[in-house]
Design a protein around this motif. Structure first.
Motif, PDB file in Angstrom:
ATOM      1  N   PHE A   1      31.475   8.587 -45.714  1.00 46.53           N
ATOM      2  CA  PHE A   1      32.412   7.457 -45.646  1.00 46.53           C
ATOM      3  C   PHE A   1      33.452   7.637 -44.549  1.00 46.53           C
ATOM      4  O   PHE A   1      33.933   6.656 -43.987  1.00 46.53           O
ATOM      5  CB  PHE A   1      33.088   7.243 -47.005  1.00 46.53           C
ATOM      6  N   LYS A   2      33.775   8.883 -44.229  1.00 50.04           N
ATOM      7  CA  LYS A   2      34.700   9.132 -43.117  1.00 50.04           C
ATOM      8  C   LYS A   2      34.083   8.635 -41.805  1.00 50.04           C
ATOM      9  O   LYS A   2      34.744   7.951 -41.020  1.00 50.04           O
ATOM     10  CB  LYS A   2      35.007  10.631 -43.025  1.00 50.04           C
ATOM     11  N   ARG A   3      32.812   8.968 -41.588  1.00 47.70           N
ATOM     12  CA  ARG A   3      32.146   8.544 -40.347  1.00 47.70           C
ATOM     13  C   ARG A   3      31.858   7.046 -40.347  1.00 47.70           C
ATOM     14  O   ARG A   3      31.958   6.380 -39.320  1.00 47.70           O
ATOM     15  CB  ARG A   3      30.862   9.346 -40.159  1.00 47.70           C
ATOM     16  N   LEU A   4      31.496   6.540 -41.519  1.00 47.33           N
ATOM     17  CA  LEU A   4      31.207   5.106 -41.633  1.00 47.33           C
ATOM     18  C   LEU A   4      32.444   4.282 -41.304  1.00 47.33           C
ATOM     19  O   LEU A   4      32.345   3.203 -40.707  1.00 47.33           O
ATOM     20  CB  LEU A   4      30.724   4.787 -43.051  1.00 47.33           C
ATOM     21  N   GLY A   5      33.625   4.804 -41.671  1.00 49.31           N
ATOM     22  CA  GLY A   5      34.872   4.092 -41.407  1.00 49.31           C
ATOM     23  C   GLY A   5      35.104   3.836 -39.929  1.00 49.31           C
ATOM     24  O   GLY A   5      35.738   2.852 -39.549  1.00 49.31           O
ATOM     25  N   MET A   6      34.587   4.721 -39.081  1.00 46.00           N
ATOM     26  CA  MET A   6      34.733   4.525 -37.635  1.00 46.00           C
ATOM     27  C   MET A   6      33.661   3.586 -37.084  1.00 46.00           C
ATOM     28  O   MET A   6      33.903   2.841 -36.139  1.00 46.00           O
ATOM     29  CB  MET A   6      34.654   5.877 -36.928  1.00 46.00           C
ATOM     30  N   LEU A   7      32.483   3.633 -37.684  1.00 41.96           N
ATOM     31  CA  LEU A   7      31.372   2.824 -37.161  1.00 41.96           C
ATOM     32  C   LEU A   7      31.476   1.352 -37.568  1.00 41.96           C
ATOM     33  O   LEU A   7      31.031   0.479 -36.832  1.00 41.96           O
ATOM     34  CB  LEU A   7      30.036   3.392 -37.650  1.00 41.96           C
ATOM     35  N   LEU A   8      32.050   1.080 -38.746  1.00 42.29           N
ATOM     36  CA  LEU A   8      32.105  -0.298 -39.240  1.00 42.29           C
ATOM     37  C   LEU A   8      33.253  -1.073 -38.608  1.00 42.29           C
ATOM     38  O   LEU A   8      33.970  -1.802 -39.283  1.00 42.29           O
ATOM     39  CB  LEU A   8      32.278  -0.308 -40.769  1.00 42.29           C
ATOM     40  N   TYR A   9      33.421  -0.896 -37.338  1.00 41.58           N
ATOM     41  CA  TYR A   9      34.527  -1.539 -36.650  1.00 41.58           C
ATOM     42  C   TYR A   9      34.028  -2.010 -35.305  1.00 41.58           C
ATOM     43  O   TYR A   9      33.335  -1.278 -34.597  1.00 41.58           O
ATOM     44  CB  TYR A   9      35.666  -0.530 -36.486  1.00 41.58           C
TER      45      TYR A   9
ATOM     46  N   PHE B   1      34.169  -8.950 -43.743  1.00 39.54           N
ATOM     47  CA  PHE B   1      35.146  -8.382 -44.673  1.00 39.54           C
ATOM     48  C   PHE B   1      34.499  -8.104 -46.029  1.00 39.54           C
ATOM     49  O   PHE B   1      34.931  -7.227 -46.763  1.00 39.54           O
ATOM     50  CB  PHE B   1      36.339  -9.322 -44.845  1.00 39.54           C
ATOM     51  N   LEU B   2      33.438  -8.857 -46.349  1.00 36.16           N
ATOM     52  CA  LEU B   2      32.726  -8.655 -47.617  1.00 36.16           C
ATOM     53  C   LEU B   2      32.023  -7.294 -47.602  1.00 36.16           C
ATOM     54  O   LEU B   2      32.057  -6.554 -48.588  1.00 36.16           O
ATOM     55  CB  LEU B   2      31.711  -9.780 -47.853  1.00 36.16           C
ATOM     56  N   ILE B   3      31.378  -6.965 -46.475  1.00 39.40           N
ATOM     57  CA  ILE B   3      30.714  -5.660 -46.333  1.00 39.40           C
ATOM     58  C   ILE B   3      31.744  -4.544 -46.483  1.00 39.40           C
ATOM     59  O   ILE B   3      31.525  -3.562 -47.191  1.00 39.40           O
ATOM     60  CB  ILE B   3      30.010  -5.550 -44.958  1.00 39.40           C
ATOM     61  N   ARG B   4      32.886  -4.715 -45.822  1.00 42.51           N
ATOM     62  CA  ARG B   4      33.923  -3.678 -45.879  1.00 42.51           C
ATOM     63  C   ARG B   4      34.469  -3.525 -47.299  1.00 42.51           C
ATOM     64  O   ARG B   4      34.762  -2.421 -47.743  1.00 42.51           O
ATOM     65  CB  ARG B   4      35.063  -4.021 -44.921  1.00 42.51           C
ATOM     66  N   ARG B   5      34.618  -4.642 -47.989  1.00 43.40           N
ATOM     67  CA  ARG B   5      35.098  -4.582 -49.366  1.00 43.40           C
ATOM     68  C   ARG B   5      34.124  -3.796 -50.245  1.00 43.40           C
ATOM     69  O   ARG B   5      34.526  -2.990 -51.078  1.00 43.40           O
ATOM     70  CB  ARG B   5      35.275  -6.005 -49.901  1.00 43.40           C
ATOM     71  N   MET B   6      32.840  -4.035 -50.020  1.00 42.52           N
ATOM     72  CA  MET B   6      31.809  -3.322 -50.770  1.00 42.52           C
ATOM     73  C   MET B   6      31.859  -1.823 -50.433  1.00 42.52           C
ATOM     74  O   MET B   6      31.733  -0.976 -51.321  1.00 42.52           O
ATOM     75  CB  MET B   6      30.434  -3.901 -50.426  1.00 42.52           C
ATOM     76  N   VAL B   7      32.067  -1.495 -49.149  1.00 41.09           N
ATOM     77  CA  VAL B   7      32.145  -0.096 -48.722  1.00 41.09           C
ATOM     78  C   VAL B   7      33.355   0.583 -49.359  1.00 41.09           C
ATOM     79  O   VAL B   7      33.262   1.723 -49.821  1.00 41.09           O
ATOM     80  CB  VAL B   7      32.204  -0.001 -47.177  1.00 41.09           C
ATOM     81  N   ARG B   8      34.513  -0.122 -49.408  1.00 37.84           N
ATOM     82  CA  ARG B   8      35.704   0.459 -50.051  1.00 37.84           C
ATOM     83  C   ARG B   8      35.443   0.751 -51.529  1.00 37.84           C
ATOM     84  O   ARG B   8      35.872   1.777 -52.065  1.00 37.84           O
ATOM     85  CB  ARG B   8      36.911  -0.484 -49.923  1.00 37.84           C
ATOM     86  N   PHE B   9      34.734  -0.170 -52.188  1.00 40.40           N
ATOM     87  CA  PHE B   9      34.402   0.006 -53.609  1.00 40.40           C
ATOM     88  C   PHE B   9      33.529   1.251 -53.804  1.00 40.40           C
ATOM     89  O   PHE B   9      33.807   2.102 -54.649  1.00 40.40           O
ATOM     90  CB  PHE B   9      33.674  -1.244 -54.123  1.00 40.40           C
ATOM     91  N   LEU B  10      32.486   1.380 -52.969  1.00 37.39           N
ATOM     92  CA  LEU B  10      31.583   2.530 -53.063  1.00 37.39           C
ATOM     93  C   LEU B  10      32.290   3.825 -52.671  1.00 37.39           C
ATOM     94  O   LEU B  10      32.051   4.884 -53.255  1.00 37.39           O
ATOM     95  CB  LEU B  10      30.353   2.307 -52.180  1.00 37.39           C
TER      96      LEU B  10
END
Length: 275
Positions: free
Chosen positions: A76-84, A119-128
């Motif tokens: 999730f640390k790496r995903l946080g940089m890529l999902l931008y 933003f929906l994808i990001r919301r789902m990622v935050r939940f996971l």
């Protein structure tokens, strides 16, 4: 019995200057029914105790970067940089490709940025992220001090994220701060605090536009350490030049290079000196 406890993180070196060395901590110290727990790197405990410790200011040392030793923490640390997907990230991806020529990673990174626009994808990622990231890394702190509030001074820092995720699972309120002027363009916000503190109107607008963070939950506070520019000691140009042994009749060029870390083939110093 009415003693309240605030835990304040200080994992980034600039937080000592930006927050703790300003009147902010002094104001908190003066509240007799308030206890402050500074959450700092374990090897800096002595420094923080000597510099900021007081009767109602305690220091808790934590081991850093534990989450990224686990699969989901690092994921999730790496995903946080890529999902931008913004100009800064696109330049970074292109620069990486320029040097390592990893075409499939380049395509993958651009694709992740594209889907991260949702933003929906990001919301789902935050939940996971909250569900799957390592739990109870700050169990000892939360058990011992039972803070009423967590003030995360760098809401995108890996250590801060571990703490606020543990706090959220226990129902503890979290105030998060965007640490620096450029942080909103670096990665997504993996964790949404109850209140977001920013230093400027520009950061307020970027947090709302880039993260979709609710404007009514963002507070513009300014940067406490900038107060010194108004209230701090001032000296004349002549005094300053005399102190450093310079001729006040000559022009002063201040040169601060980015360093070899950011410049692959660093001939910057040579070029400047030759000029």
């Amino acid at each position: 019995g009415n003693m309240r406890t605030i835990a304040i993180t200080s994992f980034h070196t600039l937080v000592s200057r930006n927050i703790l060395a300003t009147p902010v901590l002094e104001k908190l110290k003066s509240q007799k029914d308030l206890r402050v727990v500074l959450v700092v790197p374990d090897f800096k405990v002595d420094y923080f105790q000597k510099t900021f410790g007081a009767e109602n200011v305690l220091v808790y040392g934590a081991e850093q970067y534990r989450a990224s030793r686990y699969f989901w923490g690092l994921f999730f640390k790496r995903l946080g940089m890529l999902l931008y997907d913004n100009e800064t990230i696109r330049m970074k991806i292109a620069y990486k490709y320029y040097w390592d020529k990893k075409f499939f990673y380049f395509i993958f990174a651009r694709f992740m940025g594209f889907i991260g626009n949702s933003f929906l994808i990001r919301r789902m990622v935050r939940f996971l992220d909250l569900k799957l990231s390592p739990k109870d890394l700050f169990k000892d702190l939360l058990d011992e001090y039972r803070p009423d509030l967590i003030f995360s001074t760098d809401i995108q820092n890996e250590n801060d994220i571990s703490l606020v995720q543990d706090a959220r699972r226990r129902g503890v309120r979290v105030i998060g701060m965007i640490r620096s002027w450029d942080n909103t363009t670096m990665r997504i916000l993996r964790f949404w605090p109850d209140k977001l503190v920013v230093g400027s109107q520009a950061l307020h607008d970027e947090a709302a536009a880039y993260y979709g963070f609710p404007r009514e939950k963002i507070a513009i506070t300014g940067n406490p350490h900038y107060d010194d520019y108004l209230s701090g000691p001032k000296k004349t140009r002549e005094e300053f030049f005399r102190e450093i042994g310079f001729d006040p009749n000559k022009k002063l060029v201040f040169y601060a290079p980015a360093g070899s870390l950011l410049i692959k083939n660093n001939d910057m110093d040579q070029c400047v000196i030759e000029v």
